[in-house]
Design a protein around this motif. Structure first.
Motif, mmCIF file in Angstrom:
data_model
loop_
_atom_site.group_PDB
_atom_site.id
_atom_site.type_symbol
_atom_site.label_atom_id
_atom_site.label_comp_id
_atom_site.label_asym_id
_atom_site.label_seq_id
_atom_site.Cartn_x
_atom_site.Cartn_y
_atom_site.Cartn_z
ATOM 1 N N GLY A 280 1.249 -4.505 2.683
ATOM 2 C CA GLY A 280 2.303 -4.137 3.622
ATOM 3 C C GLY A 280 1.939 -4.488 5.057
ATOM 4 O O GLY A 280 1.396 -5.561 5.339
ATOM 5 N N SER A 281 2.204 -3.563 5.971
ATOM 6 C CA SER A 281 1.954 -3.794 7.398
ATOM 7 C C SER A 281 0.574 -3.312 7.830
ATOM 8 O O SER A 281 0.307 -3.188 9.027
ATOM 9 C CB SER A 281 3.026 -3.074 8.228
ATOM 10 N N TYR A 282 -0.295 -3.054 6.871
ATOM 11 C CA TYR A 282 -1.613 -2.479 7.169
ATOM 12 C C TYR A 282 -2.388 -3.340 8.172
ATOM 13 O O TYR A 282 -2.832 -2.853 9.218
ATOM 14 C CB TYR A 282 -2.403 -2.323 5.868
ATOM 15 N N ASN B 233 -0.586 -4.077 11.675
ATOM 16 C CA ASN B 233 -0.592 -2.922 12.574
ATOM 17 C C ASN B 233 -1.915 -2.824 13.327
ATOM 18 O O ASN B 233 -1.938 -2.612 14.549
ATOM 19 C CB ASN B 233 -0.341 -1.644 11.778
ATOM 20 N N ASN C 154 -7.071 1.803 10.804
ATOM 21 C CA ASN C 154 -5.910 2.610 10.422
ATOM 22 C C ASN C 154 -6.387 3.916 9.812
ATOM 23 O O ASN C 154 -7.160 3.913 8.843
ATOM 24 C CB ASN C 154 -5.038 1.858 9.408
ATOM 25 N N SER D 37 2.190 7.051 5.041
ATOM 26 C CA SER D 37 2.020 6.669 6.448
ATOM 27 C C SER D 37 0.553 6.703 6.861
ATOM 28 O O SER D 37 -0.269 7.391 6.265
ATOM 29 C CB SER D 37 2.827 7.604 7.356
ATOM 30 N N SER D 38 0.261 5.934 7.895
ATOM 31 C CA SER D 38 -1.072 5.900 8.496
ATOM 32 C C SER D 38 -0.906 5.684 9.985
ATOM 33 O O SER D 38 0.155 5.262 10.453
ATOM 34 C CB SER D 38 -1.924 4.780 7.881
ATOM 35 N N GLU E 49 -5.727 1.624 3.322
ATOM 36 C CA GLU E 49 -5.428 0.322 2.703
ATOM 37 C C GLU E 49 -4.873 0.499 1.291
ATOM 38 O O GLU E 49 -3.877 -0.121 0.910
ATOM 39 C CB GLU E 49 -6.690 -0.534 2.665
ATOM 40 N N SER F 143 -1.411 1.913 1.487
ATOM 41 C CA SER F 143 -0.460 0.892 1.917
ATOM 42 C C SER F 143 -0.171 -0.099 0.795
ATOM 43 O O SER F 143 0.981 -0.523 0.600
ATOM 44 C CB SER F 143 -1.007 0.154 3.142
ATOM 45 N N SER F 144 -1.210 -0.463 0.048
ATOM 46 C CA SER F 144 -1.030 -1.375 -1.087
ATOM 47 C C SER F 144 -0.143 -0.752 -2.155
ATOM 48 O O SER F 144 0.755 -1.400 -2.702
ATOM 49 C CB SER F 144 -2.388 -1.752 -1.679
ATOM 50 N N THR G 102 2.097 1.618 -1.743
ATOM 51 C CA THR G 102 3.461 1.700 -1.226
ATOM 52 C C THR G 102 4.151 0.335 -1.247
ATOM 53 O O THR G 102 5.332 0.215 -1.614
ATOM 54 C CB THR G 102 3.450 2.249 0.210
#
Length: 314
Positions: free
Chosen positions: A104-106, A109, A188, A195-196, A265, A268-269, A271
């Protein structure tokens, strides 16, 4: 029409395979997240205790009075390396990212927020060096012309303390050799599975000012009771205590950041793969509807042609 139906059928089969892959990846990421959370939860208790001890030492002004303490054990990180302060000519940026994508946007960001920090503090290739933990950050800053003085790839899914100890030793050695004069850690922070939040923490040099913000935050959480400052009787000596506690604090800071970043991480993966699976499922539904409509239209056309032929024969 038959060729169009075949194309839609191929797309449905291809999307179903993608859905199977993303679902499997989601399950793997979720399993890794569950595994690392057990380590993160227990480690946070240890890290908070170490930070509390060092914070109390800072409040008692023991650190500033012991900045010249020599290291009694050559196998551990030197206390003088952790406390030595000098004019800042170069700033070290320890950036923690992942080695792969599909998270994702990990990564974006972390890199975006780090770039914002550099812009706000007027940091560039001339007065900053990057220490990258994770291939994404290393490749990004190399491509953008920054000095990547150190990179570490292949961090375990559940990082071990032994891995991070080698990173800390290398980083503190570079600080001692004046590769940089101060060090910030960027990563992060895991909040929950959805969320993070980005964090920028100053690691070196360790000083009383390092804990000023955390003390301020802790004070806000307390009630109106009188806060009594800690007093210490040292046994065997201040030097021995600092030689034991400060290296543990530096190691816990970096290890905690990497462990926290890895947790974020995996979350996020998980999600991202869930979102990909849901999108694939929606696409399959739309393609099935399209396929059924096209098939129905083809059948209707055939019936119409047959009926028309029968009418013509009459």
């Amino acid at each position: 029409m038959a060729e169009s139906l075949m194309d839609v059928k191929r797309r449905i089969d291809s999307t179903k395979k993608t859905h199977q892959i993303t679902s499997a990846m989601q399950m793997v990421s979720t399993a890794k997240l569950n595994q690392i959370q057990k380590h993160t939860t227990t480690y946070q208790v240890y890290a908070s205790k170490v930070e509390s001890i060092v914070s109390h030492l800072a409040k008692a002004h023991l650190m500033s009075s012991s900045a010249g303490v020599p290291n009694s054990n050559s196998n551990t990180i030197s206390v003088s390396e952790l406390l030595a302060q000098r004019p800042v000519k170069k700033t070290g940026l320890l950036v923690i990212t992942s080695d792969r994508g599909l998270v994702g946007s990990y990564n974006s960001n972390v890199l975006r927020q780090t770039n914002d920090f550099m812009r706000d503090h007027d940091l560039n290739a001339d007065n900053a060096v990057v220490l990258a933990v994770g291939g994404t950050g290393a490749d990004f800053y190399k491509k953008n012309g920054l000095n990547v003085a150190y990179e570490y790839r292949g961090v375990s899914d559940v990082p071990t303390f032994k891995e991070v100890r080698e990173i800390v030793k290398t980083v503190t050695s570079m600080y001692h050799n004046e590769v940089f004069d101060e060090l910030y850690v960027f990563y992060n922070h895991f909040i929950n599975r959805l969320s993070s939040g980005f964090r920028a923490v100053k690691m070196l040099p360790i000083s009383e000012e390092t804990f000023a913000q955390s003390e301020k935050d802790n004070r806000k959480a307390k009630d109106s009771r009188v806060d009594v400052g800690p007093e210490y009787e040292m046994e065997p000596s201040e030097e021995a205590i600092l030689s034991a506690v400060l290296p543990q604090y530096a190691e816990s800071l970096v290890y905690g950041a990497i462990l926290d970043a890895k947790t974020a991480e995996h979350a996020s993966s998980s999600t991202a793969m869930k979102a990909a699976s849901d999108n694939a499922g929606d696409l399959i539904d739309r393609l099935n509807l399209k396929y059924n409509r096209a098939r129905q239209a083809a059948i209707t056309t055939e019936i119409t042609e047959i009926t028309g032929g029968l009418v013509a024969q009459e």
